[in-house]
Motif scaffolding. Structure first.
Motif: not given
Length: 538
Positions: A2-4, A6-7, A10, A102, A529
């Motif tokens: 999910t984008p959450l 991934q954030q 990072s 990851e 990143t």
């Protein structure tokens, strides 16, 4: 992913980078209150972000790290080198979990025990800072013997009939009708819920009822119950012992959220060989022991079994002697080549104490049996599988010892190698070499150099080329045609022993990134990143 998530990954790497930098800077300026507060803020924020996801191993370590940094920030505990090292080790563990998340989208429950150990190490800094250095100096690196582990488990409370049934299941020679190994894993689980567990929303009884493949269980009281008027019904005072035949992975997953409350012990078949009953001896028992040892030394197991059956018929089934005889007959049936185990069981009839099947006892028994006293057929022989595994393990330890010595964890590496070699040579029937191994380890630790241990292993590394190994070599040469597979086989099986120089691994020098605990041999796997200001992008 999910984008959450991934954030989170990072930002978590940014936090870890900041934490590592602050920890290193504090080593030269431990009284910098501003930097200490910034370090606390980074750990606190990382823990809060982790709480949004179901990563209990990571959250457990970060929660204790936050508590520790709060104590240091408030001035109740001085910042020290040991504290920094443990925090760096904890952050290294968090980084490893981030890599796993990851790559796989989740963290594995197999890390639960390690996270509990790291959390306990951090918690100890808060509890006993004054004695930390002394306790670390006195921390033992010795692996307890099998007999010491067994003595701490109430195995005698498990019914003998059940233990015999479990012995057959866990016995390494247990094969199905199609010839496939059918031995089952067996775990002893000691679960001690926290006294205030009910106030944390935990239900130990429900958790225990859901344990997969339970074979036996018992509930005991930790402390004597108070009088009824003073009894707190919501305070746990129990320890629950279980035996499960479920795989270790399932048990780790089941107790994932309470790893610090459980102790797991892998049970082997020989741990279950524990005679029980009323001790009642006499001269007739000594006569039987002498006759039994004579049959055993002559490899006359038929006469030994006949004598044991005759003595069993004349004995009360509740006697310790009868229990030992039943186990003796079971070992003759399942493991007739286990000479040392059979001998230890027979000799236990002289003292009416459980036989000791540890490495020490094996070495002692082996020392009393000379080549002239024991026929070749009753000496422990190396099976085909054991020969292959032993050579692979020995070759791997040679490579480990060939690594550079200039590392802080050299002593731990040497102890780990020596422990592995101890188990390996014992399984090969070479327990007489263990005193030499201990001497080589002591010399290596004293010199802070792997050379003494490497020299000893190079001299004694060759697996005895008995008929089993020769048979493995012939089968290997006949069946293997793929050159890439041949190269992956143990060197001793397909060629002559390699030299010491050939066993040393080349180590590439890399001045790149280092891990948080200053180890330089590998760098974090996973995507990097790169952050750029919005104005530059525009």
């Amino acid at each position: 992913m999910t984008p959450l998530l991934q954030q989170f990954l990072s930002e978590a790497r940014d936090f870890l980078q900041g934490i590592s930098e602050k920890l290193i800077q504090l080593e030269t300026a431990p009284d910098d209150d501003v930097m200490m507060s910034e370090l606390f803020r980074l750990v606190h924020t990382l823990k809060g972000n982790c709480g949004l996801f179901d990563f209990p191993e990571m959250l457990r370590v970060l929660h204790v790290a936050e508590d520790l940094m709060a104590v240091v920030r408030d001035g109740d505990l001085d910042y020290s080198q040991i504290l920094a090292d443990r925090l760096l080790e904890a952050m290294d563990f968090v980084s490893m979990l981030l890599d796993e998340i990851e790559n796989n989208g989740e963290s594995s429950p197999r890390h639960a025990a390690e996270s509990a150990t790291l959390a306990l190490g951090l918690r100890q800094l808060i509890a006993t800072p004054a004695d930390l250095h002394a306790s670390q100096q006195q921390a033992g690196t010795e692996i307890p013997a099998v007999s010491e582990i067994v003595s701490q488990l109430p195995l005698s409370e498990v019914p003998e009939a059940l233990r015999m049934a479990l012995y057959r299941k866990t016995w390494a020679g247990n094969f199905a009708s199609n010839g496939v190994a059918n031995a089952e894993p067996l775990l002893w689980i000691s679960y001690t819920p926290e006294p205030e567990c009910f106030f944390k929303g935990e239900d130990p009884f429900f958790l225990v009822r859901q344990v997969p493949a339970i074979q036996w269980q018992k509930i005991t009281v930790i402390e004597e119950w108070p009088v009824l008027a003073e009894l707190d019904a919501y305070r746990s005072n129990l320890r629950i012992d279980l035996i499960s035949s479920a795989p270790r992975e399932q048990i780790d997953e089941h107790f994932r959220y309470v790893p610090e409350q459980i102790t797991l012990v892998d049970l082997t078949s020989m741990m279950l060989v524990l005679p029980v009953g009323d001790a009642n001896g006499g001269p007739v028992y000594e006569d039987f022991v002498i006759a039994a040892l004579t049959h055993l030394d002559r490899d006359d197991l038929v006469s030994l079994a006949r004598a044991a059956n005759s003595m069993l018929e004349l004995s009360s089934p509740n006697l310790w002697l009868a229990s030992a005889l039943r186990w003796l007959l079971l070992l003759i049936e399942c493991e007739p080549a286990n000479y040392l185990g059979l001998r230890a069981l027979v000799q236990s009839l002289r003292t009416f104490t459980p036989p000791v099947f540890s490495e020490t006892s094996v070495a002692t028994l082996h020392a009393h049996i000379s080549a002239d006293q024991a026929p070749e057929m009753v000496k422990p022989m190396i099976s085909e599988t054991t020969a292959l595994i032993a050579q692979e393990v020995i070759n791997a330890q040679l490579m480990v010892l060939g690594m550079p010595d200039q590392v802080n964890w050299l002593s731990g590496r040497l102890v780990a190698v020596a422990t592995t070699l101890n188990r390996c040579f014992t399984s090969m029937g070479k327990a007489d070499l263990l005193p030499q191994l201990d001497a080589a380890l002591a010399a290596a630790l004293k010199q802070s150099c792997a050379a003494p241990l490497l020299a000893w292993l190079t001299q004694n590394r060759t697996v005895e080329k008995n008929q089993a190994v020769e048979k493995v070599k012939e089968k290997t040469k006949e069946k293997i045609a793929d050159a890439t597979v041949v190269e992956s086989l143990p060197t001793e099986i397909l060629s002559e022993p390699v030299s010491v120089e050939a066993a040393v691994l080349p180590v590439a020098t890399n001045d790149g990134d280092i891990k948080f605990n200053r180890r330089s041999e590998d760098t974090p796997a996973g995507a990097k990143t790169l952050k750029v200001d919005q104005e530059k992008i525009d």
